[in-house]
Design a protein around this motif. Structure first.
Motif, PDB file in Angstrom:
ATOM      1  N   SER A  22      46.301  29.517  38.871  1.00 19.65           N
ATOM      2  CA  SER A  22      44.932  29.300  38.423  1.00 19.65           C
ATOM      3  C   SER A  22      44.796  29.608  36.936  1.00 19.65           C
ATOM      4  O   SER A  22      45.634  30.273  36.337  1.00 19.65           O
ATOM      5  N   ARG A  23      43.703  29.150  36.346  1.00 27.14           N
ATOM      6  CA  ARG A  23      43.438  29.422  34.930  1.00 27.14           C
ATOM      7  C   ARG A  23      42.761  30.759  34.711  1.00 27.14           C
ATOM      8  O   ARG A  23      42.782  31.281  33.617  1.00 27.14           O
ATOM      9  N   HIS A  24      42.158  31.318  35.735  1.00 31.28           N
ATOM     10  CA  HIS A  24      41.392  32.557  35.581  1.00 31.28           C
ATOM     11  C   HIS A  24      42.260  33.761  35.930  1.00 31.28           C
ATOM     12  O   HIS A  24      42.987  33.769  36.926  1.00 31.28           O
ATOM     13  N   THR A  25      42.147  34.799  35.114  1.00 33.39           N
ATOM     14  CA  THR A  25      43.036  35.947  35.274  1.00 33.39           C
ATOM     15  C   THR A  25      42.725  36.759  36.523  1.00 33.39           C
ATOM     16  O   THR A  25      43.634  37.348  37.107  1.00 33.39           O
ATOM     17  N   VAL A  26      41.481  36.788  36.957  1.00 35.83           N
ATOM     18  CA  VAL A  26      41.143  37.535  38.169  1.00 35.83           C
ATOM     19  C   VAL A  26      41.805  36.884  39.388  1.00 35.83           C
ATOM     20  O   VAL A  26      42.330  37.574  40.269  1.00 35.83           O
ATOM     21  N   ARG A  27      41.811  35.573  39.429  1.00 39.85           N
ATOM     22  CA  ARG A  27      42.496  34.879  40.522  1.00 39.85           C
ATOM     23  C   ARG A  27      43.996  35.128  40.470  1.00 39.85           C
ATOM     24  O   ARG A  27      44.652  35.259  41.510  1.00 39.85           O
ATOM     25  N   MET A  28      44.547  35.186  39.265  1.00 37.49           N
ATOM     26  CA  MET A  28      45.972  35.493  39.126  1.00 37.49           C
ATOM     27  C   MET A  28      46.283  36.877  39.679  1.00 37.49           C
ATOM     28  O   MET A  28      47.297  37.078  40.351  1.00 37.49           O
ATOM     29  N   LEU A  29      45.418  37.839  39.401  1.00 41.00           N
ATOM     30  CA  LEU A  29      45.612  39.195  39.917  1.00 41.00           C
ATOM     31  C   LEU A  29      45.582  39.217  41.442  1.00 41.00           C
ATOM     32  O   LEU A  29      46.408  39.883  42.078  1.00 41.00           O
ATOM     33  N   LEU A  30      44.643  38.511  42.025  1.00 41.98           N
ATOM     34  CA  LEU A  30      44.583  38.450  43.483  1.00 41.98           C
ATOM     35  C   LEU A  30      45.823  37.772  44.054  1.00 41.98           C
ATOM     36  O   LEU A  30      46.351  38.173  45.096  1.00 41.98           O
ATOM     37  N   GLY A  31      46.319  36.750  43.367  1.00 46.13           N
ATOM     38  CA  GLY A  31      47.543  36.089  43.807  1.00 46.13           C
ATOM     39  C   GLY A  31      48.745  37.010  43.755  1.00 46.13           C
ATOM     40  O   GLY A  31      49.595  37.001  44.653  1.00 46.13           O
ATOM     41  N   ILE A  32      48.824  37.845  42.731  1.00 50.00           N
ATOM     42  CA  ILE A  32      49.930  38.797  42.632  1.00 50.00           C
ATOM     43  C   ILE A  32      49.840  39.835  43.746  1.00 50.00           C
ATOM     44  O   ILE A  32      50.852  40.215  44.343  1.00 50.00           O
ATOM     45  N   ALA A  33      48.639  40.292  44.059  1.00 53.55           N
ATOM     46  CA  ALA A  33      48.471  41.266  45.150  1.00 53.55           C
ATOM     47  C   ALA A  33      48.857  40.649  46.497  1.00 53.55           C
ATOM     48  O   ALA A  33      49.537  41.288  47.309  1.00 53.55           O
ATOM     49  N   ILE A  34      48.444  39.418  46.731  1.00 54.72           N
ATOM     50  CA  ILE A  34      48.794  38.745  47.988  1.00 54.72           C
ATOM     51  C   ILE A  34      50.292  38.473  48.058  1.00 54.72           C
ATOM     52  O   ILE A  34      50.905  38.589  49.123  1.00 54.72           O
TER      53      ILE A  34
END
Length: 122
Positions: A22-34
């Motif tokens: 994703s382009r948004h960093t918050v979504r990237m963080l959630l992806g890393i956690a998952i």
């Protein structure tokens, strides 16, 4: 039950990759956690085994006992992934404070246009 766990791990990996791209960093963080949770589920076991306790009168573990090493490694991976997530969360928050956006394209556009070139030689 193994098929259900395999499908769950696959769904976690798919969701993590989708969010990381994703382009948004918050979504990237959630992806890393998952993604960290998916890897931990992939390394775990589903069967119940005898706990690794040596009964009285025996010198070695009986066959079919659980191996404590993968459990310890998964626990260590959980702690490391949480600390990595906390670091990235603070880094993202600080970038949001400085730039006022969590969109990576806007963050790239916030860089100065005419930076001086680095020295060519010494």
């Amino acid at each position: 039950m193994e098929f259900i766990l395999a499908c769950l791990v696959g769904a976690f990996f798919a969701a993590a990759i989708y969010l990381i791209l994703s382009r948004h960093t918050v979504r990237m963080l959630l992806g890393i956690a998952i993604l960290g949770n998916a890897v931990n589920l992939l390394a775990g076991r589903l069967t119940r085994e005898v706990p690794p306790i040596i009964p009285g009168g025996m010198d070695v573990l009986p066959p079919g006992t659980a191996n404590p090493l993968p459990q310890a490694l998964i626990l260590t991976a959980i702690v490391i992934s949480f600390s990595f997530f906390a670091f990235l969360l603070v880094l993202t928050y600080r970038a949001f404070q400085e730039l006022g956006t969590d969109d990576t394209d806007d963050m790239r556009l916030a860089e100065p246009k005419r930076e001086p070139l680095p020295p060519a030689g010494y």
